[in-house]
Design a protein around this motif. Structure first.
Motif, PDB file in Angstrom:
ATOM      1  N   ARG A 184      33.596  47.012  34.473  1.00  0.00           N
ATOM      2  CA  ARG A 184      32.835  46.021  35.238  1.00  0.00           C
ATOM      3  C   ARG A 184      33.744  44.857  35.673  1.00  0.00           C
ATOM      4  O   ARG A 184      33.650  44.358  36.799  1.00  0.00           O
ATOM      5  CB  ARG A 184      31.686  45.517  34.385  1.00  0.00           C
ATOM      6  N   LEU A 185      34.615  44.452  34.770  1.00  0.00           N
ATOM      7  CA  LEU A 185      35.539  43.360  35.068  1.00  0.00           C
ATOM      8  C   LEU A 185      36.515  43.769  36.176  1.00  0.00           C
ATOM      9  O   LEU A 185      36.840  42.980  37.070  1.00  0.00           O
ATOM     10  CB  LEU A 185      36.300  42.992  33.794  1.00  0.00           C
ATOM     11  N   PHE A 186      36.974  45.026  36.108  1.00  0.00           N
ATOM     12  CA  PHE A 186      37.900  45.534  37.121  1.00  0.00           C
ATOM     13  C   PHE A 186      37.251  45.500  38.515  1.00  0.00           C
ATOM     14  O   PHE A 186      37.879  45.074  39.497  1.00  0.00           O
ATOM     15  CB  PHE A 186      38.332  46.959  36.783  1.00  0.00           C
ATOM     16  N   VAL A 187      36.009  45.952  38.595  1.00  0.00           N
ATOM     17  CA  VAL A 187      35.298  45.944  39.882  1.00  0.00           C
ATOM     18  C   VAL A 187      35.165  44.520  40.404  1.00  0.00           C
ATOM     19  O   VAL A 187      35.402  44.246  41.590  1.00  0.00           O
ATOM     20  CB  VAL A 187      33.906  46.592  39.737  1.00  0.00           C
ATOM     21  N   HIS A 188      34.818  43.592  39.520  1.00  0.00           N
ATOM     22  CA  HIS A 188      34.655  42.191  39.941  1.00  0.00           C
ATOM     23  C   HIS A 188      35.964  41.610  40.468  1.00  0.00           C
ATOM     24  O   HIS A 188      35.992  40.996  41.551  1.00  0.00           O
ATOM     25  CB  HIS A 188      34.159  41.353  38.762  1.00  0.00           C
ATOM     26  N   TYR A 189      37.060  41.817  39.729  1.00  0.00           N
ATOM     27  CA  TYR A 189      38.333  41.250  40.159  1.00  0.00           C
ATOM     28  C   TYR A 189      38.817  41.899  41.454  1.00  0.00           C
ATOM     29  O   TYR A 189      39.427  41.239  42.317  1.00  0.00           O
ATOM     30  CB  TYR A 189      39.385  41.416  39.065  1.00  0.00           C
ATOM     31  N   SER A 190      38.546  43.189  41.602  1.00  0.00           N
ATOM     32  CA  SER A 190      38.955  43.887  42.825  1.00  0.00           C
ATOM     33  C   SER A 190      38.182  43.362  44.023  1.00  0.00           C
ATOM     34  O   SER A 190      38.768  43.091  45.087  1.00  0.00           O
ATOM     35  CB  SER A 190      38.732  45.390  42.682  1.00  0.00           C
ATOM     36  N   GLU A 191      36.869  43.206  43.859  1.00  0.00           N
ATOM     37  CA  GLU A 191      36.027  42.766  44.975  1.00  0.00           C
ATOM     38  C   GLU A 191      36.239  41.293  45.321  1.00  0.00           C
ATOM     39  O   GLU A 191      35.964  40.875  46.453  1.00  0.00           O
ATOM     40  CB  GLU A 191      34.557  43.019  44.644  1.00  0.00           C
ATOM     41  N   SER A 192      36.713  40.522  44.337  1.00  0.00           N
ATOM     42  CA  SER A 192      36.944  39.089  44.600  1.00  0.00           C
ATOM     43  C   SER A 192      38.411  38.789  44.904  1.00  0.00           C
ATOM     44  O   SER A 192      38.851  37.644  44.842  1.00  0.00           O
ATOM     45  CB  SER A 192      36.482  38.257  43.395  1.00  0.00           C
ATOM     46  N   ASN A 193      39.178  39.860  45.214  1.00  0.00           N
ATOM     47  CA  ASN A 193      40.588  39.738  45.627  1.00  0.00           C
ATOM     48  C   ASN A 193      41.472  39.053  44.583  1.00  0.00           C
ATOM     49  O   ASN A 193      42.390  38.306  44.923  1.00  0.00           O
ATOM     50  CB  ASN A 193      40.694  38.987  46.968  1.00  0.00           C
ATOM     51  N   GLN A 194      41.193  39.310  43.311  1.00  0.00           N
ATOM     52  CA  GLN A 194      42.053  38.794  42.236  1.00  0.00           C
ATOM     53  C   GLN A 194      42.913  39.960  41.742  1.00  0.00           C
ATOM     54  O   GLN A 194      42.686  40.523  40.664  1.00  0.00           O
ATOM     55  CB  GLN A 194      41.198  38.199  41.112  1.00  0.00           C
ATOM     56  N   ALA A 195      43.867  40.330  42.579  1.00  0.00           N
ATOM     57  CA  ALA A 195      44.645  41.554  42.364  1.00  0.00           C
ATOM     58  C   ALA A 195      45.376  41.586  41.023  1.00  0.00           C
ATOM     59  O   ALA A 195      45.403  42.610  40.334  1.00  0.00           O
ATOM     60  CB  ALA A 195      45.638  41.727  43.506  1.00  0.00           C
ATOM     61  N   GLU A 196      45.992  40.467  40.653  1.00  0.00           N
ATOM     62  CA  GLU A 196      46.772  40.427  39.413  1.00  0.00           C
ATOM     63  C   GLU A 196      45.894  40.696  38.197  1.00  0.00           C
ATOM     64  O   GLU A 196      46.255  41.473  37.304  1.00  0.00           O
ATOM     65  CB  GLU A 196      47.468  39.069  39.289  1.00  0.00           C
TER      66      GLU A 196
END
Length: 408
Positions: free
Chosen positions: A384-396
């Motif tokens: 879930r965290l991975f999806v959130h960071y990916s969708e919010s452009n927090q690549a690192e």
């Protein structure tokens, strides 16, 4: 030769030397050999020694024989989870002072540690287990395996499932016939989300419980087996549902309220995974109604009921927030139930669309799940965290979570 054990125990208890006790009855050398079981002796001598100690030696010998029978009854009662019976037997054994010199002393201590674990007293169990582990060379083969069996049980109560698996897999089932340890092994694999091995060892446990007519544990094991296949999209869920209904009926017949509440919770979770939110919420609610209020299972069912109602759009948002507030208020009086507190906090953030949800998952929830080896939660919330960071452009951050997922 047990007479010598009795004589030595009560001599030392009376703070007498061998010379003081044997004076006028036999030589010091002879009493030394009697106590160590190294010589033949007349009943007249042992009667005189016992009389000087104020001990009824025949009664004590009877107690020694009775201890063996009580130990077997204790082990059986623990396996069947008949804790009222367990407590009665423990008290009876503790009333036998001669227990400390019997050959069943270590076995009793191990079973006592097992009992303490089952009652939520890990510190008492740790004290016993640590003392025994200091010198395992004195243990018989059976006692060595029993130690591993109890350690496995201890580790799952501490949520150290990998440790439990390691120690339980060292048991040779051909030499140790108490195959209840298979259930603990299955539960450990279930707890790290290893469904195939959990099912495999649960089948072995089920065979053992059926052979010993342990209906109580049959329900536990069949429940564990259903959980492994309940969310498998390739299997016919109607068959799984029918199995749940059969087990629920058995719980009603046998008045197994605690087991029924756990079954309802698991059944509800399977319905939730299938997005059958109305059925899931009803089952969660029923579980809440029959389990002990303010217990962990009560709060997990409560959280499941709210989440199912939220995702199924079954209740107004205002009502959902009231329910969350009620749950969090109750949890304020249960500071030790950290898992429920975390689940309710995340649910509250989710319902209010709070910006802190993913920070909380990253910094609070996931570290707790990992520390306590709650692997299913780890996998669920890392994804879930991975999806959130990916969708919010927090690549690192997304890459860091992806690396953690691949490592798991």
């Amino acid at each position: 030769m047990n007479e010598g054990k009795v004589i030595k125990f009560y001599r030392e208890k009376a703070n007498l030397t061998q010379e003081q006790l044997s004076k006028g009855i036999c030589s010091v050398t002879h009493i030394s050999k009697i106590e160590r079981g190294l010589t033949e002796y007349s009943s007249e001598i042992t009667d005189l020694l016992a009389q000087r100690l104020g001990v009824d030696i025949q009664s004590e010998l009877k107690h020694l024989n009775e201890i063996e029978a009580q130990i077997h009854l204790l082990e059986n009662a623990l396996i069947k989870q008949k804790y009222d019976e367990v407590e009665t037997i423990i008290q009876k054994l503790l009333n036998f002072p001669i227990l400390v010199v019997s050959e069943f002393q270590i076995r009793f201590e191990l079973l006592l540690a097992r009992y303490y674990c089952s009652q939520g007293h890990p510190r008492k169990a740790t004290k016993i287990l640590s003392a025994i582990q200091k010198d395992t060379s004195k243990l018989s083969l059976y006692e060595s395996y029993l130690l591993n069996h109890v350690l496995g049980y201890y580790y799952i109560t501490e949520k150290k499932y990998i440790n439990a698996i390691d120690v339980l897999k060292s048991i040779n089932p051909m030499q140790y016939r108490n195959h209840e340890f298979y259930y603990i092994l299955a539960y450990s694999y279930h707890s790290i989300d290893s469904k195939v091995l959990a099912y495999y060892y649960a089948e072995k446990a089920l065979t053992y419980f059926k052979e010993t007519n342990n209906f109580n544990r049959i329900i536990d094991t069949e429940t564990l087996m259903i959980v492994q296949i309940g969310d498998n999209e390739y299997l016919n869920f109607q068959e799984t549902a029918a199995q749940y209904q059969t087990l629920l009926q058995t719980c009603d017949i046998c008045n197994f309220i605690d087991k029924k509440s756990k079954l309802l919770y698991n059944f509800a979770y399977n319905r939730y995974l299938r997005k059958e939110y109305m059925e899931a919420s009803a089952l969660y609610k029923e579980a809440m109604q029959i389990c002990e209020k303010n217990s962990p299972l009560y709060f997990w069912s409560y959280e499941g009921f709210i989440r199912s109602s939220y995702e199924g759009d079954l209740l107004e948002k205002e009502r959902l927030l009231e329910l969350v507030a009620d749950g969090m208020s109750l949890l304020a009086n249960n500071p030790t139930d950290r898992l429920s507190q975390i689940l309710f906090t995340m649910l509250n953030y989710e319902l209010t669309h709070h910006n802190e949800l993913y920070t909380f998952i990253d910094e609070i929830a996931l570290p707790y799940f990992k520390e306590n080896e709650l692997f299913w939660f780890v996998q669920q919330y890392e994804k879930r965290l991975f999806v959130h960071y990916s969708e919010s452009n927090q690549a690192e951050k997304a890459l860091a979570v992806a690396a953690a997922i691949l490592k798991v």
